[in-house]
Enzyme design. Structure first.
Site, PDB file in Angstrom:
ATOM      1  N   GLU A   1      13.572  -4.317   3.260  1.00 37.42           N
ATOM      2  CA  GLU A   1      12.555  -4.231   4.311  1.00 37.42           C
ATOM      3  C   GLU A   1      13.198  -3.903   5.659  1.00 37.42           C
ATOM      4  O   GLU A   1      12.607  -3.214   6.489  1.00 37.42           O
ATOM      5  CB  GLU A   1      11.777  -5.543   4.397  1.00 37.42           C
ATOM      6  CG  GLU A   1      10.975  -5.898   3.156  1.00 37.42           C
ATOM      7  CD  GLU A   1       9.698  -5.085   3.001  1.00 37.42           C
ATOM      8  OE1 GLU A   1       9.428  -4.199   3.841  1.00 37.42           O
ATOM      9  OE2 GLU A   1       8.955  -5.334   2.027  1.00 37.42           O
TER      10      GLU A   1
ATOM     11  N   ARG B   1      -0.393   1.215  10.953  1.00 39.13           N
ATOM     12  CA  ARG B   1       0.212   0.153  10.169  1.00 39.13           C
ATOM     13  C   ARG B   1       0.516   0.598   8.738  1.00 39.13           C
ATOM     14  O   ARG B   1       1.389   0.018   8.077  1.00 39.13           O
ATOM     15  CB  ARG B   1      -0.683  -1.085  10.166  1.00 39.13           C
ATOM     16  CG  ARG B   1      -0.030  -2.282   9.482  1.00 39.13           C
ATOM     17  CD  ARG B   1      -0.759  -3.581   9.701  1.00 39.13           C
ATOM     18  NE  ARG B   1      -0.062  -4.666   9.025  1.00 39.13           N
ATOM     19  CZ  ARG B   1      -0.399  -5.949   9.110  1.00 39.13           C
ATOM     20  NH1 ARG B   1      -1.423  -6.324   9.868  1.00 39.13           N
ATOM     21  NH2 ARG B   1       0.288  -6.870   8.457  1.00 39.13           N
TER      22      ARG B   1
ATOM     23  N   ASN C   1       4.040   0.626   4.751  1.00 43.08           N
ATOM     24  CA  ASN C   1       3.983   0.641   3.285  1.00 43.08           C
ATOM     25  C   ASN C   1       5.013   1.586   2.677  1.00 43.08           C
ATOM     26  O   ASN C   1       5.006   1.795   1.458  1.00 43.08           O
ATOM     27  CB  ASN C   1       2.582   1.062   2.820  1.00 43.08           C
ATOM     28  CG  ASN C   1       1.530   0.026   3.156  1.00 43.08           C
ATOM     29  OD1 ASN C   1       1.773  -1.169   3.074  1.00 43.08           O
ATOM     30  ND2 ASN C   1       0.349   0.489   3.564  1.00 43.08           N
TER      31      ASN C   1
ATOM     32  N   HIS D   1       5.453  -1.191  -5.787  1.00 43.03           N
ATOM     33  CA  HIS D   1       4.469  -2.045  -6.456  1.00 43.03           C
ATOM     34  C   HIS D   1       4.253  -1.602  -7.893  1.00 43.03           C
ATOM     35  O   HIS D   1       4.041  -2.428  -8.788  1.00 43.03           O
ATOM     36  CB  HIS D   1       3.142  -2.024  -5.699  1.00 43.03           C
ATOM     37  CG  HIS D   1       3.182  -2.773  -4.402  1.00 43.03           C
ATOM     38  ND1 HIS D   1       2.129  -2.753  -3.508  1.00 43.03           N
ATOM     39  CD2 HIS D   1       4.120  -3.573  -3.858  1.00 43.03           C
ATOM     40  CE1 HIS D   1       2.442  -3.494  -2.464  1.00 43.03           C
ATOM     41  NE2 HIS D   1       3.653  -4.009  -2.654  1.00 43.03           N
TER      42      HIS D   1
ATOM     43  N   ARG E   1     -13.834 -21.838   4.902  1.00 46.75           N
ATOM     44  CA  ARG E   1     -14.049 -20.590   5.650  1.00 46.75           C
ATOM     45  C   ARG E   1     -13.019 -20.350   6.754  1.00 46.75           C
ATOM     46  O   ARG E   1     -13.249 -19.559   7.670  1.00 46.75           O
ATOM     47  CB  ARG E   1     -15.477 -20.523   6.225  1.00 46.75           C
ATOM     48  CG  ARG E   1     -16.560 -20.532   5.151  1.00 46.75           C
ATOM     49  CD  ARG E   1     -17.922 -20.143   5.724  1.00 46.75           C
ATOM     50  NE  ARG E   1     -18.898 -20.052   4.669  1.00 46.75           N
ATOM     51  CZ  ARG E   1     -19.719 -21.040   4.329  1.00 46.75           C
ATOM     52  NH1 ARG E   1     -19.662 -22.199   4.965  1.00 46.75           N
ATOM     53  NH2 ARG E   1     -20.594 -20.874   3.359  1.00 46.75           N
TER      54      ARG E   1
ATOM     55  N   HIS F   1       6.491   1.046  -0.734  1.00 45.86           N
ATOM     56  CA  HIS F   1       5.731  -0.013  -1.394  1.00 45.86           C
ATOM     57  C   HIS F   1       4.796   0.501  -2.484  1.00 45.86           C
ATOM     58  O   HIS F   1       4.578  -0.185  -3.481  1.00 45.86           O
ATOM     59  CB  HIS F   1       4.934  -0.808  -0.361  1.00 45.86           C
ATOM     60  CG  HIS F   1       5.783  -1.738   0.457  1.00 45.86           C
ATOM     61  ND1 HIS F   1       6.794  -1.282   1.277  1.00 45.86           N
ATOM     62  CD2 HIS F   1       5.775  -3.086   0.579  1.00 45.86           C
ATOM     63  CE1 HIS F   1       7.369  -2.320   1.869  1.00 45.86           C
ATOM     64  NE2 HIS F   1       6.782  -3.414   1.463  1.00 45.86           N
TER      65      HIS F   1
ATOM     66  N   HIS G   1      10.752  -8.228  -5.056  1.00 49.29           N
ATOM     67  CA  HIS G   1       9.945  -7.288  -4.285  1.00 49.29           C
ATOM     68  C   HIS G   1      10.819  -6.297  -3.522  1.00 49.29           C
ATOM     69  O   HIS G   1      10.589  -5.076  -3.561  1.00 49.29           O
ATOM     70  CB  HIS G   1       9.057  -8.064  -3.310  1.00 49.29           C
ATOM     71  CG  HIS G   1       8.274  -7.192  -2.377  1.00 49.29           C
ATOM     72  ND1 HIS G   1       7.302  -6.316  -2.815  1.00 49.29           N
ATOM     73  CD2 HIS G   1       8.334  -7.047  -1.028  1.00 49.29           C
ATOM     74  CE1 HIS G   1       6.792  -5.675  -1.776  1.00 49.29           C
ATOM     75  NE2 HIS G   1       7.396  -6.092  -0.681  1.00 49.29           N
TER      76      HIS G   1
ATOM     77  N   LYS H   1      -0.956 -10.387   6.769  1.00 43.43           N
ATOM     78  CA  LYS H   1      -1.370  -9.973   5.430  1.00 43.43           C
ATOM     79  C   LYS H   1      -1.183 -11.153   4.479  1.00 43.43           C
ATOM     80  O   LYS H   1      -0.078 -11.663   4.327  1.00 43.43           O
ATOM     81  CB  LYS H   1      -0.551  -8.784   4.936  1.00 43.43           C
ATOM     82  CG  LYS H   1      -1.016  -7.441   5.440  1.00 43.43           C
ATOM     83  CD  LYS H   1      -0.257  -6.337   4.725  1.00 43.43           C
ATOM     84  CE  LYS H   1      -0.771  -4.969   5.104  1.00 43.43           C
ATOM     85  NZ  LYS H   1      -0.057  -3.893   4.377  1.00 43.43           N
TER      86      LYS H   1
ATOM     87  N   GLU I   1      -4.714  -2.200   9.399  1.00 46.07           N
ATOM     88  CA  GLU I   1      -4.198  -1.059   8.628  1.00 46.07           C
ATOM     89  C   GLU I   1      -5.214   0.065   8.478  1.00 46.07           C
ATOM     90  O   GLU I   1      -5.486   0.554   7.370  1.00 46.07           O
ATOM     91  CB  GLU I   1      -3.716  -1.531   7.258  1.00 46.07           C
ATOM     92  CG  GLU I   1      -2.693  -0.595   6.626  1.00 46.07           C
ATOM     93  CD  GLU I   1      -2.090  -1.142   5.356  1.00 46.07           C
ATOM     94  OE1 GLU I   1      -2.280  -0.525   4.316  1.00 46.07           O
ATOM     95  OE2 GLU I   1      -1.424  -2.204   5.431  1.00 46.07           O
TER      96      GLU I   1
ATOM     97  N   LYS J   1       7.519  -4.702  13.954  1.00 47.20           N
ATOM     98  CA  LYS J   1       6.316  -5.178  13.262  1.00 47.20           C
ATOM     99  C   LYS J   1       5.256  -5.600  14.273  1.00 47.20           C
ATOM    100  O   LYS J   1       4.060  -5.305  14.113  1.00 47.20           O
ATOM    101  CB  LYS J   1       6.679  -6.353  12.342  1.00 47.20           C
ATOM    102  CG  LYS J   1       5.528  -6.856  11.444  1.00 47.20           C
ATOM    103  CD  LYS J   1       5.343  -5.963  10.250  1.00 47.20           C
ATOM    104  CE  LYS J   1       4.249  -6.449   9.304  1.00 47.20           C
ATOM    105  NZ  LYS J   1       4.722  -7.360   8.268  1.00 47.20           N
TER     106      LYS J   1
END
Length: 361
Positions: free
Chosen positions: A184, A236, A240, A247, A120, A243, A260, A142, A232, A222
C-alpha cells in the site's frame, strides 16, 4: 507526535502518529462525553496489547469491555460481525457507546461496519496495529465485511472519531505483515508521488526507511484524496490501484492464502503491464521499475499459476468497480500519475493477463 487532519466537515478527525503514544488520554480528549467502550481485537493482537490498554482506559474513567475475533481475512464475515453485535447487546451498550478497533485491516473494517449499523450508528476509534492499516485501511472510513463471491461487498462509508497510529505496535509485527503493508505504501508512489516512489526505490528495503515519515506521507495523501472525494465518486478511485486485480486473486485463491497486500502487489504489476501494453502512457521501463521494486520489500509480483485470465475476469465482474457493465481499472500513465479507464474489453484484459503470466513461468 505528528498529526494529519482529515477535513470532512462534521465528520473531520485527526490521525495521530508517533511512538509510545498516550492512547487512553488521546481517546479521552476525542470522546469527552463517552463512557462505554467495546474494544474489538483478535486472537493474535489481544494477548499482546489488550490488557494494558483496557487498564489505561479504565484509569481515564471509561467502562471497558472486549470482543475477541478469530484472526485472518477468512474471518471477515457476517459471523464475526454478528459476534460484535451480540457482545454489544448482551452488555447493554447504548447509542452513546464507542467501538474501538485494535488490530489490522480486518479488525478495523469489521469494527467500523459494526459501528455504522449498531442502533443506526455509534462512534468508533481506529487503533491500527499493522503497517497496512496505519497507511491505508484505518483512514478514510471504508468499512466492510466479505462475501464468498467478493471482497468488501457488504459495508458502508463511516468515519472514525480519531485514528491513533502508535509505531511501537510494529515492533511485534511479523515480517510478512510488514511486507504486506509496504504494498500500500508503494501504491501511493505509483499513483500520486514520483518523488516518494524514488525514495522507496533507493532505500531498497525497510531497514533504511524512516517509518514515521512513510506513515505520515501516506496518511497525508490519503487525507488529501478523501477530503476531496469521501465516497469515491471521482479521485478516490485512484486508491484502488492494484486492488481490482488483487481482489480477484484473494477471492480466486481463497481468502487468507495471499495477504491483502501481497495480492495488491501482484495486482499493481498486472495493472502496470496492462497500462504499458494498451498505450496509456506508461513505458516498459517504468513498468519494470514498478515490478522490480517489489522484491526489495519481500513482495510477490508473479500471477498465481492456478488463475487464468478468464478467472480474473469472472471474479472482477463481481467487483464494486463494475459500472454500467464495464470494469473500471486504475492504470498508471507514468510513475506518479494515474487515471481510471474502462476502454479495455474483457477479452483483451484476459489475453494480457495470460500473456504476462506466460512470461513469468
Amino acid at each position: 507526535m505528528d498529526k494529519v487532519h482529515i477535513a470532512l466537515g462534521d465528520n473531520s478527525y485527526d490521525i495521530l502518529i508517533g511512538n509510545n503514544l498516550p492512547i487512553a488520554e488521546l481517546m479521552k480528549e476525542a470522546l469527552p462525553k463517552t463512557k462505554d467502550l467495546l474494544i474489538v481485537s483478535n486472537e493474535t493482537i489481544a494477548p499482546l496489547y489488550l490488557e494494558p490498554l483496557m487498564a489505561s482506559l479504565t484509569n481515564q474513567g471509561f467502562k471497558v469491555k472486549s470482543c475477541i475475533l478469530k484472526d485472518g481475512e477468512c474471518y471477515k464475515t457476517v459471523e464475526s460481525y454478528m459476534q460484535i453485535m451480540t457482545a454489544l447487546l448482551e452488555d447493554g451498550f447504548g447509542r452513546d457507546c464507542c467501538l474501538v478497533a485494535l488490530g489490522g485491516g480486518v479488525v478495523g473494517d469489521i469494527t467500523g461496519f459494526a459501528a455504522s449499523s449498531y442502533q443506526r450508528g455509534v462512534a468508533f476509534v481506529q487503533i491500527p496495529t499493522t503497517l497496512l492499516a496505519m497507511v491505508d485501511s484505518s483512514v478514510g472510513g471504508k468499512t466492510a465485511i466479505n462475501h464468498p463471491m467478493g471482497k468488501n461487498m457488504i459495508g458502508a462509508f463511516y468515519q472514525p472519531k480519531i485514528v491513533i497510529a502508535d509505531l511501537d505496535f510494529l515492533k511485534t509485527l511479523p515480517e510478512r505483515e510488514i511486507a504486506a503493508g509496504m504494498a500500500e505504501v508503494i501504491k501511493y508512489g505509483v499513483i500520486l508521488d514520483e518523488e516518494f516512489f524514488t525514495y522507496l526505490e533507493q532505500a531498497q528495503g525497510t531497514a533504511k526507511l524512516d517509518l514515521a515519515y512513510v506513515v505520515k506521507r501516506c496518511c497525508e495523501w490519503k487525507a488529501y484524496v478523501v477530503s476531496q472525494d469521501e465516497k469515491e465518486k471521482g479521485m478516490r478511485a485512484l486508491l484502488n490501484y492494484g486492488h481490482t486485480f488483487g481482489h480477484a486473486i484473494e477471492v480466486g485463491m481463497g481468502f487468507g492464502v495471499y495477504l491483502h497486500g501481497e495480492a495488491v502487489a501482484v495486482g499493481m504489476v498486472v495493472a502496470a503491464y496492462v497500462a504499458a501494453k494498451t498505450n496509456k502512457g506508461l513505458s516498459l521501463e517504468q513498468y519494470n521499475r514498478i515490478k522490480n521494486i517489489l522484491p526489495y520489500y519481500n513482495l510477490p509480483y508473479a500471477i498465481p499459476k492456478e488463475l487464468t485470465g478468464a478467472d480474473f475476469i469472472s471474479h472482477m465482474r463481481h467487483d464494486k468497480k463494475v459500472k454500467l457493465g464495464k470494469i473500471n481499472y486504475v492504470l498508471p500513465e507514468s510513475i506518479g500519475k494515474s487515471a481510471v479507464f474502462n476502454d479495455c474489453s474483457d477479452q483483451d484484459i484476459s489475453n494480457l493477463i495470460d500473456e504476462l503470466k506466460n512470461t513469468q513461468d
